[in-house]
Design an enzyme around this catalytic site. Structure first.
Site, mmCIF file in Angstrom:
data_model
loop_
_atom_site.group_PDB
_atom_site.id
_atom_site.type_symbol
_atom_site.label_atom_id
_atom_site.label_comp_id
_atom_site.label_asym_id
_atom_site.label_seq_id
_atom_site.Cartn_x
_atom_site.Cartn_y
_atom_site.Cartn_z
ATOM 1 N N ASN A 8 0.843 -1.213 0.083
ATOM 2 C CA ASN A 8 0.171 -0.188 -0.071
ATOM 3 C C ASN A 8 0.803 1.123 0.050
ATOM 4 O O ASN A 8 1.511 1.610 0.993
ATOM 5 C CB ASN A 8 -0.924 -0.049 1.125
ATOM 6 N N ARG A 91 -2.677 -2.169 -3.708
ATOM 7 C CA ARG A 91 -3.740 -1.123 -3.325
ATOM 8 C C ARG A 91 -3.366 -0.106 -4.470
ATOM 9 O O ARG A 91 -2.392 0.629 -4.505
ATOM 10 C CB ARG A 91 -3.884 -0.568 -2.045
ATOM 11 N N HIS A 179 -11.810 4.374 -0.663
ATOM 12 C CA HIS A 179 -11.920 3.745 0.601
ATOM 13 C C HIS A 179 -12.794 2.376 0.295
ATOM 14 O O HIS A 179 -13.224 1.877 1.271
ATOM 15 C CB HIS A 179 -12.687 4.530 1.983
ATOM 16 N N GLY A 208 -10.714 7.574 9.404
ATOM 17 C CA GLY A 208 -9.351 7.684 9.730
ATOM 18 C C GLY A 208 -8.830 8.916 9.558
ATOM 19 O O GLY A 208 -9.245 10.266 9.587
ATOM 20 N N ARG A 239 -7.176 17.393 4.764
ATOM 21 C CA ARG A 239 -8.045 17.409 3.569
ATOM 22 C C ARG A 239 -9.228 18.300 3.993
ATOM 23 O O ARG A 239 -9.865 18.114 4.964
ATOM 24 C CB ARG A 239 -8.054 16.449 2.891
ATOM 25 N N ASP A 281 -4.066 15.144 14.361
ATOM 26 C CA ASP A 281 -4.115 13.999 15.121
ATOM 27 C C ASP A 281 -5.381 13.967 16.269
ATOM 28 O O ASP A 281 -5.322 14.685 17.017
ATOM 29 C CB ASP A 281 -2.776 13.416 15.928
ATOM 30 N N GLY A 326 -9.188 4.614 12.330
ATOM 31 C CA GLY A 326 -8.660 4.901 13.607
ATOM 32 C C GLY A 326 -9.489 5.588 14.513
ATOM 33 O O GLY A 326 -9.615 5.338 15.664
ATOM 34 N N GLU A 377 -8.027 -3.677 5.500
ATOM 35 C CA GLU A 377 -7.962 -3.485 3.965
ATOM 36 C C GLU A 377 -6.933 -4.401 3.469
ATOM 37 O O GLU A 377 -6.915 -5.189 2.379
ATOM 38 C CB GLU A 377 -7.638 -1.908 3.674
HETATM 39 P P1 ADP Z 1 -4.980 6.127 8.130
HETATM 40 O O1 ADP Z 1 -6.146 6.665 7.157
HETATM 41 O O2 ADP Z 1 -3.641 7.031 8.064
HETATM 42 O O3 ADP Z 1 -4.887 4.709 7.999
HETATM 43 P P2 ADP Z 1 -6.014 5.661 10.840
HETATM 44 O O4 ADP Z 1 -7.007 4.871 10.299
HETATM 45 O O5 ADP Z 1 -4.784 5.140 11.395
HETATM 46 O O6 ADP Z 1 -5.343 6.482 9.901
HETATM 47 O O7 ADP Z 1 -6.522 6.745 11.724
HETATM 48 C C1 ADP Z 1 -5.694 7.698 12.297
HETATM 49 C C2 ADP Z 1 -6.610 8.796 13.122
HETATM 50 O O8 ADP Z 1 -7.188 8.021 14.163
HETATM 51 C C3 ADP Z 1 -5.736 9.874 13.988
HETATM 52 O O9 ADP Z 1 -6.369 10.873 13.989
HETATM 53 C C4 ADP Z 1 -5.581 9.194 15.324
HETATM 54 O O10 ADP Z 1 -5.321 10.330 16.127
HETATM 55 C C5 ADP Z 1 -6.868 8.549 15.247
HETATM 56 N N1 ADP Z 1 -7.270 7.772 16.774
HETATM 57 C C6 ADP Z 1 -6.572 6.674 16.728
HETATM 58 N N2 ADP Z 1 -6.704 6.086 17.987
HETATM 59 C C7 ADP Z 1 -7.494 6.911 18.771
HETATM 60 C C8 ADP Z 1 -8.316 7.234 20.148
HETATM 61 N N3 ADP Z 1 -8.079 6.116 20.750
HETATM 62 N N4 ADP Z 1 -8.841 8.152 20.287
HETATM 63 C C9 ADP Z 1 -9.143 9.120 19.470
HETATM 64 N N5 ADP Z 1 -8.575 8.946 17.975
HETATM 65 C C10 ADP Z 1 -7.742 8.017 17.645
#
Ligand code: ADP
Length: 390
Positions: A8, A91, A179, A208, A239, A281, A326, A377
């Site tokens: 990916n 991917r 997605h 995410g 974005r 984040d 996430g 994924e």
């Molecule tokens: P990607 O799209 O890069 O794969 P992810 O699906 O890993 O990203 O999501 C990343 C996001 O998830 C970040 O904003 C991170 O802060 C958030 N995140 C992960 N764990 C938690 C949590 N316990 N509480 C709040 N947000 C979280």
């Protein structure tokens, strides 16, 4: 023993997985990621499925995509010398208007996919580069392309078009949706574990760093918040999400910004990062009490709620909402904010179940079932690759 590698490739990151295919379903044995490719902070980490860390280091050898991929493939050969790579699953963000399922990559099909690079200039070239490199490295392995757009290719026309003169539709200016690998996994998971829900009207919120929502009927996508590019719809980490095209014209005509500058603004400096002035984040934003962090979360949850209403209207009702990605999988607070005062839509959150991160987080009386399902994924890619091995 036959193995599958999944790749990916993004502009500055490269995720990978190694699967065995002894039984019905591919089994992950090792996964990892190279982050911040090309910067001083370039870093590779990988661990086995049982949590053993195999590598976790910064390296100057990770100076571009090609070297990062070489590094990964060398690493896998060194750590798993007995693995015979029978297929590599890639991917690929864009499959164009016609690809509604994974395809076998050949020099010819690669050329066709290259023509789609202008549609996804920040992703497609990197995805295809990874594919070419893997073809050279494993000339006897099947190379399989899995598209983020494929799951959405049977949208009704009204969800596939913009209100532009039809010649633009004909040259590919359409609402593709992205997605798709994540939605494919959720759809399949529901079919196997909750067939009644799968057969109904479901909105899946993939929240995410990138974020979108997908409306499904009987497990098939009928609408997506994302459109022509992976920038539309919900605000994301960096974005902007949905934006009046008049803003782009204003930035060009009145602010003298060129296409690269606008692209940088909308893809990398907007969303949660732009609104908070702080970070993309969500964990950091939740822990912060600054007005910027609060505004970013207020806008984020407002737009998700708005999109949920819109997709429920497109579905003609709602039977379930699935949270994934996430933020969707982990953030009790964001799920709570999204579901509060949604009784008019039949949504009633069970606060204890939500706080415990349970699989079902709606009350027994809630007309709409609320679920949390971790996405996978990589497994979707590995399954598609396994299907190509004779
Ligand atoms: P990607 O799209 O890069 O794969 P992810 O699906 O890993 O990203 O999501 C990343 C996001 O998830 C970040 O904003 C991170 O802060 C958030 N995140 C992960 N764990 C938690 C949590 N316990 N509480 C709040 N947000 C979280």
């Amino acid at each position: 023993m036959d193995h599958i590698i999944t790749l990916n490739s993004g502009s500055s990151s490269l995720k990978f997985g190694l699967f065995t295919i002894t039984g019905d379903d591919p089994v992950l044995i090792c996964s990892g990621e190279v982050e911040s490719i090309g910067s001083a902070a370039a870093h590779i980490s990988a661990k086995t499925t049982d949590g053993q860390v195999l590598v976790d280091t910064s390296s100057e050898a990770l100076h571009d995509q090609a070297s990062a991929l070489d590094y990964i493939l060398d690493f896998l050969e060194r750590e798993f010398p007995a693995a015979r790579v029978a297929a590599v699953g890639h991917r690929i963000v864009h499959g164009g208007p016609d690809n509604d399922r994974p395809i076998l990559l050949t020099p010819d099909s690669l050329q066709v996919l290259e023509k789609l690079e202008p549609f996804a200039p920040l992703h497609q070239p990197y995805n295809l580069h990874g594919a070419r490199a893997a073809m050279e490295r494993f000339p006897d392995a099947k190379q399989v392309a899995c598209f983020d757009t494929a799951f959405h290719r049977h949208h009704p026309w009204v969800n596939d078009t913009f209100a532009l003169p039809t010649e633009y539709y004909d040259i590919g200016v359409r609402r593709y949706g992205f997605h798709g690998l994540s939605y494919d996994y959720i759809s399949d998971h529901l079919a196997n574990t909750a067939p009644l829900i799968h057969g109904g009207r479901v909105v899946v919120a993939h929240l995410g760093n990138g974020a979108s929502m997908c409306a499904m009927i009987a497990g098939r996508s009928v609408g997506s918040s994302m459109g022509f590019s992976a920038m539309d719809g919900l605000p994301m980490g960096t974005r902007c999400g949905q934006l009046d095209p008049g803003v782009v014209l204003y930035l060009m005509d009145q602010q003298g910004m060129n296409a690269d500058e606008i692209s940088d603004l909308l893809y990398r400096k907007s969303g949660l990062l732009g609104l908070s002035g702080m970070t993309n984040d969500m964990r950091t934003l939740e822990a912060s009490n600054t007005p910027g962090a609060r505004n970013a979360i207020n806008y984020y949850t407002f737009r998700i709620r708005r999109e949920l209403g819109a997709l429920a209207a497109a579905l003609g009702g709602l039977d379930a909402v699935v949270f994934t990605g996430g933020i969707g999988e982990n953030s009790t607070y964001i799920r709570d904010r999204i579901c509060t005062d949604m009784g008019w839509l039949g949504i009633e959150l069970d606060h204890d179940a939500n706080a415990d991160n349970r699989r079902v987080i709606s009350t027994d009386l809630s007309r709409v079932k609320l679920m949390v399902i971790p996405t996978n994924e990589e497994l979707v890619i590995a399954r598609a690759a396994a299907a190509q091995i004779g």
